[in-house]
Write a protein that holds these residues in place. Structure first.
Motif, PDB file in Angstrom:
ATOM      1  N   THR A  16       3.666 -17.552  -3.552  1.00 31.73           N
ATOM      2  CA  THR A  16       3.982 -16.119  -3.652  1.00 31.73           C
ATOM      3  C   THR A  16       3.300 -15.270  -2.589  1.00 31.73           C
ATOM      4  N   ILE A  19       0.472 -18.155   3.412  1.00 32.75           N
ATOM      5  CA  ILE A  19       1.020 -19.352   4.053  1.00 32.75           C
ATOM      6  C   ILE A  19       2.064 -20.018   3.148  1.00 32.75           C
ATOM      7  N   ASP A  40       1.055 -15.960 -11.162  1.00 27.88           N
ATOM      8  CA  ASP A  40       1.640 -14.662 -11.518  1.00 27.88           C
ATOM      9  C   ASP A  40       3.167 -14.801 -11.661  1.00 27.88           C
ATOM     10  N   THR A  67      -5.910 -24.856 -11.664  1.00 23.31           N
ATOM     11  CA  THR A  67      -7.302 -25.200 -11.981  1.00 23.31           C
ATOM     12  C   THR A  67      -7.421 -25.704 -13.420  1.00 23.31           C
ATOM     13  N   GLY A  94      -4.685 -22.167  -2.797  1.00 20.94           N
ATOM     14  CA  GLY A  94      -6.120 -22.278  -2.538  1.00 20.94           C
ATOM     15  C   GLY A  94      -6.791 -20.922  -2.559  1.00 20.94           C
ATOM     16  N   HIS A 116      -8.513 -27.477  -4.803  1.00 24.83           N
ATOM     17  CA  HIS A 116      -8.335 -27.971  -3.433  1.00 24.83           C
ATOM     18  C   HIS A 116      -8.237 -29.487  -3.325  1.00 24.83           C
ATOM     19  N   VAL A 142      -2.057 -28.321   2.819  1.00 22.51           N
ATOM     20  CA  VAL A 142      -2.623 -27.256   3.647  1.00 22.51           C
ATOM     21  C   VAL A 142      -4.148 -27.328   3.549  1.00 22.51           C
ATOM     22  N   GLY A 185      -6.657 -22.023  11.380  1.00 24.77           N
ATOM     23  CA  GLY A 185      -7.876 -21.228  11.464  1.00 24.77           C
ATOM     24  C   GLY A 185      -7.633 -19.945  10.693  1.00 24.77           C
ATOM     25  N   THR A 189      -3.535 -13.322   5.688  1.00 22.23           N
ATOM     26  CA  THR A 189      -2.923 -13.505   4.363  1.00 22.23           C
ATOM     27  C   THR A 189      -3.770 -12.701   3.374  1.00 22.23           C
ATOM     28  N   GLU A 190      -3.614 -12.980   2.094  1.00 22.07           N
ATOM     29  CA  GLU A 190      -4.431 -12.291   1.080  1.00 22.07           C
ATOM     30  C   GLU A 190      -5.759 -13.019   0.818  1.00 22.07           C
ATOM     31  N   PHE A 191      -5.915 -14.188   1.414  1.00 27.93           N
ATOM     32  CA  PHE A 191      -7.020 -15.092   1.107  1.00 27.93           C
ATOM     33  C   PHE A 191      -8.402 -14.413   1.166  1.00 27.93           C
ATOM     34  N   GLN A 268     -12.113 -20.397   5.663  1.00 24.93           N
ATOM     35  CA  GLN A 268     -11.345 -20.017   6.839  1.00 24.93           C
ATOM     36  C   GLN A 268      -9.933 -20.447   6.549  1.00 24.93           C
TER      37      GLN A 268
END
Ligand code: NAP
Length: 268
Positions: A16, A19, A40, A67, A94, A116, A142, A185, A189-191, A268
């Protein structure tokens, strides 16, 4: 780039945002049906609706927290259904942890490892059964360029994905299954916002766009490459990281937004 077999189905975790959303979009653009996985449910439905509107494909949604056991089991069940084969699996979901290992709770670190490492392991195992029986399939894990550095439990988890993908790509190539670890790298994104990380620790020129990460990742997977490191600059970063002593590859430091104090986390 041409699709492998348009009309086949791809399952993407973390589909969503960032990446994963871009993997879903590019695979849909290539003509693949998609199964979108994230937590979500409302956002999943919106993403599916948009893909079905823009491309001639169907988009299923599967709301699951990777998880927890029930969430992973739901995705394993979907991957194991022989009447609805999944030809492409993208293990992408992730999150990062802002603080160093010792300052996170054990529960946070366990969930991080589960998301992960254990979830991708279980989903790869489930997907491979059908892929090997059919003699074709594609798996993309990924990972991160952090896999080649020494940045806490995040690097350790991503290194697992790289090592596993290298082995699996060799082991299953003869059975028609291609496995690739995509190692971006810093990517916009929202990460990092989800982590509350101050993004100014990395200079602008280091930031990638998800479309390039995904385009190169899909192309490298089609070519049968075990590792995909998008852009020349990050290929260089990875090569230098592997050559340097460990003490030089544990940064740059991470710090929370609005705070000047350096953290020593990882992502990262
Ligand atoms: P993002 O924009 O924050 O997107 C994360 C996606 O994962 C969302 O769809 C999210 O949806 C889903 N997700 C998060 N936790 C989940 C859970 N417990 N169960 C199921 N789905 C979950 O992150 P991103 O940057 O695209 O990251 C994707 C992958 O790239 C990650 O594996 C990350 O480690 C890796 N990576 C990122 C960067 C970077 O700089 N951005 C660099 C290298 C590697 P819900 O919240 O709805 O579940």
């Amino acid at each position: 780039m041409t699709a492998q077999v348009p009309g086949t189905t791809a399952l993407i975790t973390g589909a969503t945002a960032g990446i994963g959303a871009e993997f879903a979009r590019q695979l849909a653009e290539q003509g693949h049906h998609v199964v979108l996985v994230a937590r979500d449910a409302e956002r999943l439905r919106a993403a599916a609706h948009e893909l079905e509107n823009n491309y001639s494909i169907t988009a299923e949604v599967l709301s699951a927290d990777l998880t927890d056991d029930a969430g992973v089991a739901a995705v394993v069940e979907r991957l194991s259904d022989p009447s609805r084969p999944v030809e492409i699996l993208v293990n992408n979901a992730g999150t990062g942890l802002l603080k160093p290992f010792d300052q996170n709770s054990l529960d946070e670190e366990r969930r991080h490892l589960r998301l992960h490492v254990q979830a991708p392991l279980e989903l790869c195992h489930a997907a491979l059964q059908g892929m090997l029986a059919r003699g074709s399939g594609r798996i993309i894990n990924v990972a991160s360029v952090a896999a080649f550095a020494n940045r806490g439990s995040y690097s350790a988890a991503k290194a697992w994905q790289v090592t596993f993908s290298r082995w699996a790509n060799l082991a299953y190539a003869g059975n028609g299954v291609k496995v690739t670890a995509v190692c971006p790298g810093f990517t916009q994104t929202e990460f990092h916002d989800r982590m509350g990380m101050d993004k100014t620790v990395a200079p602008r020129w280091l930031w990638l766009h998800a479309d390039r990460v995904v385009r190169e990742g899909l192309a490298d997977n089609e070519r049968g490459r075990a590792v995909s490191i998008p852009t020349k600059r990050y290929k260089l970063v990875a090569a230098v990281s592997r050559a340097l002593p460990a003490r030089f590859t544990s940064g740059p430091p991470r710090r929370p937004v609005h705070e000047g104090s350096a953290g020593a986390g990882s992502a990262q």
